[in-house]
Design a protein around this motif. Structure first.
Motif: not given
Length: 140
Positions: A59-77
């Motif tokens: 759970t982040g500041v603005d959203y929550a989701g699955l991660t493997a701990g390498y990156s918390w990217a959501w909008n990077v292409v």
């Protein structure tokens, strides 16, 4: 305590902490976890270590989701030819969703094929490029 004793103690303590962390990571990953090689590839005689690819909910500041701990990217292409931790994150999440990949941080043809198949299965644009909509689906 002398400076030399303090340095020896700190080195021993740090080494023990690293060993404990590695052992704990192995225990937490559990059976069936994806394994990633951390070998640098610069030197064929370099020692390699195995790292677990374990996916968990964050759970982040603005959203929550699955991660493997390498990156918390959501909008990077990210696309074929890219390298690094964001690619490792994609590879781990794809494995979590049932795709067979090697976690090497290289966005090559196998990763592109897995991403394209994932996109088709989720009904989003199947172009093999990980953008915001693919990140959102990978993190569900």
């Amino acid at each position: 305590m002398s400076m030399r004793s303090s340095t020896r103690f700190r080195s021993a303590f740090t080494g023990a902490a690293v060993c404990s962390a590695l052992a704990l990571g192995t225990v937490l990953a559990g059976p069936g976890a994806a394994v990633a090689s951390t070998e640098t590839g610069r030197n064929s005689t370099a020692a390699s270590a195995q790292a677990a690819c374990s996916v968990y909910w964050k759970t982040g500041v603005d959203y929550a989701g699955l991660t493997a701990g390498y990156s918390w990217a959501w909008n990077v292409v990210i696309r074929q030819g890219d390298t690094g931790d964001r690619v490792r994150e994609i590879q781990c999440l794809a494995i979590y969703h049932g795709y067979s990949l090697t976690v090497d941080g290289q966005f090559g043809p196998a990763t592109k094929n897995a991403v394209t198949a994932f996109q088709r299965a989720r009904g989003i644009g199947a172009d093999g490029i990980v953008g915001p909509s693919t990140w959102r689906q990978l993190r569900k």
